[in-house]
Design a protein around this motif. Structure first.
Motif, short mmCIF file in Angstrom:
data_model
loop_
_atom_site.label_atom_id
_atom_site.label_comp_id
_atom_site.label_asym_id
_atom_site.label_seq_id
_atom_site.Cartn_x
_atom_site.Cartn_y
_atom_site.Cartn_z
N SER A 9 -17.67 5.85 -4.39
CA SER A 9 -17.28 5.96 -5.77
C SER A 9 -18.20 5.77 -6.62
CB SER A 9 -16.56 4.33 -5.54
OG SER A 9 -17.38 3.35 -5.03
N GLU A 10 -19.37 5.71 -6.20
CA GLU A 10 -20.71 5.82 -7.19
C GLU A 10 -20.61 7.13 -8.13
OE1 GLU A 10 -24.24 5.06 -5.69
OE2 GLU A 10 -23.64 3.85 -4.21
N HIS A 11 -19.66 8.06 -7.93
CA HIS A 11 -19.70 9.23 -8.62
C HIS A 11 -18.42 9.39 -9.23
CE1 HIS A 11 -23.46 10.99 -7.55
NE2 HIS A 11 -23.23 10.66 -6.47
N GLU A 12 -17.49 8.36 -9.19
CA GLU A 12 -16.21 8.27 -9.99
C GLU A 12 -16.47 8.63 -11.29
OE1 GLU A 12 -13.79 5.19 -8.23
OE2 GLU A 12 -14.06 7.16 -7.66
N VAL B 105 -16.34 -2.46 -5.02
CA VAL B 105 -17.27 -2.73 -5.98
C VAL B 105 -17.88 -1.53 -6.67
CG1 VAL B 105 -17.71 -4.98 -5.38
CG2 VAL B 105 -19.01 -3.32 -4.39
N ALA B 106 -18.72 -1.46 -7.52
CA ALA B 106 -19.14 -0.28 -8.12
C ALA B 106 -20.20 0.49 -7.05
CB ALA B 106 -19.78 -0.34 -9.45
N PHE B 107 -21.00 -0.37 -6.49
CA PHE B 107 -21.84 -0.04 -5.53
C PHE B 107 -21.69 -0.45 -4.27
CE2 PHE B 107 -23.60 0.22 -9.90
CZ PHE B 107 -23.76 1.34 -10.09
N PRO B 108 -20.99 -0.04 -3.54
CA PRO B 108 -20.47 -0.80 -2.27
C PRO B 108 -21.93 -0.93 -1.37
CG PRO B 108 -19.07 0.95 -2.71
CD PRO B 108 -20.24 1.11 -3.69
N PRO B 557 -15.56 4.54 0.15
CA PRO B 557 -16.76 4.55 0.21
C PRO B 557 -17.11 4.45 1.72
CG PRO B 557 -16.33 2.60 -0.55
CD PRO B 557 -15.19 3.12 -0.59
#
Ligand code: HEM
Ligand SMILES: [Cu+2]
Lengths: 205, 618
Positions: A9-12, B105-108, B557
């Motif tokens: 999801s970091e590249h969302e 979360v933003a950075f799993p 993720p």
């Protein structure tokens, strides 16, 4: 049960504020790092002038001309970092590689100056154990040097990664983050140079 | 809007222990945080029990004086860094993504790294008990007694390294939650529609990011003094022990808000839910939280009223400290006004919340008493302070954490906790807490110093010390009953539906226990207390959708080994730092630890975005 596809999801692409997540992470980290250096510099300032038990004081060891040169080198490294980034976004990978390598090289030159300076101070009888000036000076500038060293490793990693085609204009953020870090470390040095070196030798100004 | 239509099956799904070691699911990490921190809380409780048994009668010699010093140091350090903070983190992890309508979360992976690094720090700190003696200089480790001259063993080194490792864990988590809350909210969830708990988590994370570097520097300086012979805090070299106090409390006071703001957030979720009306003065609750976070930086010297900073400094810090009581009091009135004319349902989460208000008010009042420098001169370093910290931390933070566990338990496990058992354990805890800590006010005003190994009968402190120790057994009974309730309900509790409390926030709109992907469809938020409003307006299409199985495919993720591996490096490197000068083995461990961390960071950043089998479909 549905299929759960797994990606970062970091590249969302989509975020609430439109700002990239990784970039925001970097800013938060730099905010934290500001407090880190603020506490170290505060220690230095609080203790400055309180020399108990003898040993060299700033005027005895600092050489403003030499450190001005190394400061200039670090400033130039920031410029070449900017050139590296702009080469990348224009798709000129070759130029990017040249500039990122020269940024790392200028960083190493700065570290070289620092090693030379530390050695010189030790020869003048100033070690971290000598007095409060030694303790505060070496720990503050040492941790700054460690930051620069980490930055150099990061830049070189980007360079080697780019040789394998891993750095592309689409993934410019990878370089952008390193640049942000590099400029920050550079700015911190300007503060250290002013507070520690210039005010140390010319306390009047 | 987020389900993405490619038919890809995830390969390789680790199970069992590997599933937990590699998980990056915020819900599982929340459970890991919660259970680990609760076990550590029990160890801190055993340390406290030994302290109280030693003090039960005058001239007691149950434990040796040296052990006593280690006990109160480890008790304070454990409760603050290994119990309350990570229990808060457990709630951040489990609740925040659900409350803001996010899949994770933003950075799993960074999140997993936070947990494993917290565990590494806890192991380093706790191992000191069996590796030659625990730290013994109090949880604030005042210089110069932490110096090599006064403290030869490794206790202080374990304390330094343990706290540094825990700091890394906390910072990583705080960065993550700042980005998550700012950037991962569901469409329509503006800042002023965020649940109060989310708000308080954001403020807490910002405080953490700014406060932890300060103690990091203090600990680095202390470590250099002990290991490399610098003179930061060495008086013979001109070092000033007061610098330590300043650095520590510049961190330490924001830290107490790091401990209480999440608690206030939890309470602000529970009270409206069980009063069945919106929180009174949402804007004011948020604003007073922000003001507390801001003023929290300007009061640190109230911990130093008696060191002789002079009348001007003392007056300024007395005034700022009194000022900070105002936004705190405002919040209390908000909660009371929320209760006012609500249809109150006294279930166990609500009981704990009301307990919180009562006890926190007492702690707040004694705090306001020592905000006056003159009055603090009488109270500093006496049991009055011990009473104060326990009313705010035990009566405050811990009661809120218990409230939160009872409240979100059905969301975590899909089962309800036993209500009767919950009420009895609340009653026992409330009574026991007051029997233990209220008499400490009297003891303190009678002049009993804190951190005192024993006392003689002539001092007249016998009665209240004995009473305080007896109260502990109520606390023990309460905690045992609570543990029984949790373990039993987890396996056999009554099944809970998705919304057992008629909740207000988004986490109650999805099934209990929460499916791996959280939301089938990310909700579009139209108002504050969005779920509640949607239930009332009859607009339930979105809600029903989220209670069904997803039809499309959902991006999640992927699990990773690297976070836990990096933390292993922190563990090994940490032990190496403790023994750096003792033998080559110490140096070797430090180097190996550092290398493991480097390797993990590389592997982590080059880990493919998709599994190889998956990427073809992009
Ligand atoms: C949420 C739970 C708790 C927290 C956060 C907490 C926190 C603390 C802190 C920060 C200190 C100061 C340590 C120092 O000054 O060195 C302390 C001291 C103390 N605590 Fe607790 N505590 C908790 C629970 C308990 C319990 C359950 C007991 C009793 C059974 C207890 C008994 C004591 C005593 C007797 C001291 C004073 C030791 C001394 O200064 O001589 N605490 N606590
Ligand atoms: Cu304070």
């Amino acid at each position: 049960m549905a299929n759960l596809n797994t990606t970062h999801s970091e590249h969302e692409e989509h975020t609430t504020t439109g700002l990239n997540n990784r970039k925001m992470l970097m800013w938060a980290f730099l905010g934290s790092d500001c407090m880190f250096f603020a506490a170290l510099i505060a220690t230095y300032v609080i203790y400055s002038g309180q020399i108990v038990g003898g040993g060299p004081v700033p005027e005895d060891v600092f050489s403003i001309p030499v450190t001005s040169v190394s400061t200039f080198v670090l400033l130039m490294s920031s410029m070449s970092m900017v050139l590296a980034y702009s080469a990348l976004v224009r798709g000129q990978i070759k130029n990017f590689q040249i500039w990122i390598l020269s940024t790392a090289f200028l960083g190493m030159t700065f570290i070289g100056f620092q090693v030379f300076e530390f050695r010189d101070f030790v020869l003048h009888g100033l070690t971290p154990k000598t007095n409060l000036f030694g303790s505060t000076f070496f720990v503050l500038t040492g941790f700054h040097g460690a930051h620069v060293t980490l930055g150099i490793i990061w830049l070189l990693s980007l360079y080697f990664f780019s040789l394998r085609g891993g750095v592309t204009p689409e993934r410019h953020l990878d370089v952008d983050l390193a640049a942000l870090y590099w400029h920050f470390v550079d700015v911190v040095w300007i503060v250290i140079f002013t507070v520690v070196y210039l005010l140390g030798v010319f306390p009047g100004i | 809007m987020v389900s993405i239509p490619f038919p890809v099956v995830r390969p390789l799904k680790p199970v069992g222990i590997w599933g937990w070691l590699t998980t990056i699911d915020h819900k599982k990490i929340g459970v890991l945080y919660g259970t680990t921190a609760f076990i550590l809380f029990l160890t801190g409780g055993v340390e406290a029990l030994l302290i109280r048994l030693q003090l039960a009668i005058p001239n007691n010699t149950l434990v040796a004086p040296e052990v006593y010093n280690q006990l109160f140091t480890m008790h304070g350090t454990t409760m603050i860094f290994l119990a309350i903070m990570p229990l808060g983190a457990a709630f951040f992890n489990f609740v925040i993504p659900l409350q803001i309508g996010a899949r994770d979360v933003a950075f799993p992976r960074l999140n997993a790294f936070s947990f494993w690094t917290f565990l590494a720090g806890a192991i380093i700190l706790k191992m000191s008990w069996v590796l030659g003696g625990a730290p013994n200089a109090g949880w604030f480790g005042y210089a110069p007694i932490t110096g090599k001259i006064f403290n030869l063993g490794h206790g202080i080194d374990f304390w330094i390294v343990g706290l540094q490792v825990l700091g890394v864990a906390s910072l990583a988590a705080a960065f993550n939650f700042i980005v998550t809350i700012v950037n991962m909210r569901a469409p329509g969830m503006t800042l002023m529609r965020m649940p109060i708990f989310t708000w308080m988590t954001l403020i807490t994370s910002i405080l953490l990011v700014l406060a932890f570097p300060v103690i990091t520097v203090a600990l680095i300086e202390l470590m250099f003094d002990r290991t490399f012979g610098t003179v930061f805090f060495v008086t013979s070299g001109g070092g000033d022990p007061l610098l330590w106090q300043h650095l520590f409390w510049v961190f330490g006071h924001p830290e107490v808000y790091i401990l209480i703001l999440p608690a206030m957030g939890i309470i602000s979720e529970i009270i409206p839910t069980f009063s069945r009306k919106p929180i009174f003065g949402y804007n004011v609750v948020v604003l007073s939280g922000v003001i507390i976070g801001f003023l929290g930086w300007m009061v640190w010297s109230h911990h130093m009223f008696t060191v002789g900073l002079g009348p001007i400094a003392n007056s300024i810090f007395a005034i700022t400290t009194m000022l900070i009581a105002i936004p705190t009091g405002v919040k209390i009135f908000n909660w009371i006004a929320t209760l006012w004319k609500g249809s109150i349902d006294l279930k166990s989460p609500m009981l704990y919340s009301i307990g919180f208000i009562v006890l926190f008010v007492i702690g707040g009042l004694s705090g306001t008493m020592h905000s006056s420098a003159a009055s603090d001169a009488q109270q500093q370093d006496t049991y009055f302070i011990v009473a104060h910290i326990h009313y705010v931390l035990f009566g405050g933070s811990l009661f809120a954490i218990f409230a939160g566990i009872h409240y979100w338990f059905p969301k975590v496990t899909g089962r309800l906790m036993n209500e009767l058992s919950g009420r009895i354990s609340f009653l026992l805890l409330f009574v026991g807490m007051n029997i233990t800590f209220f008499p400490m006010h009297f003891l303190g005003l009678d002049g009993m110093p804190r951190r005192t190994y024993t006392y003689s009968s002539e001092m007249g402190w016998d009665l209240w010390n004995l009473v305080a120790t007896l109260g502990v057994f109520f606390i023990i009974a309460a905690v045992l009953l609570f543990l029984h309730n949790v373990t039993r309900s987890w396996r056999k509790g009554e099944k809970a539906d998705s919304d057992p409390w008629d909740g207000r926030t988004l986490e109650w709109s999805i099934p209990s226990p929460v499916p791996e992907y959280n939301f089938v469809e990310i909700p579009i938020v139209k108002s504050r207390d969005d779920f509640w409003e949607k239930k009332r307006s009859g607009d339930t299409s979105e809600i029903e959708l989220n209670l069904r199985e997803p039809t499309g495919d959902i991006h999640l993720p992927q699990p990773s080994y690297w976070p836990a591996f990096a933390s292993l490096g922190m563990l090994i490197g940490g032990f190496g730092l403790v023994y750096l000068l003792d033998s080559m083995l110490g140096l070797l461990a430090a180097v190996v630890g550092g290398m493991i961390i480097m390797i993990s960071i590389y592997a982590w950043s080059f880990e493919p975005v998709n599994d190889p089998d998956v990427s073809g479909h992009h």
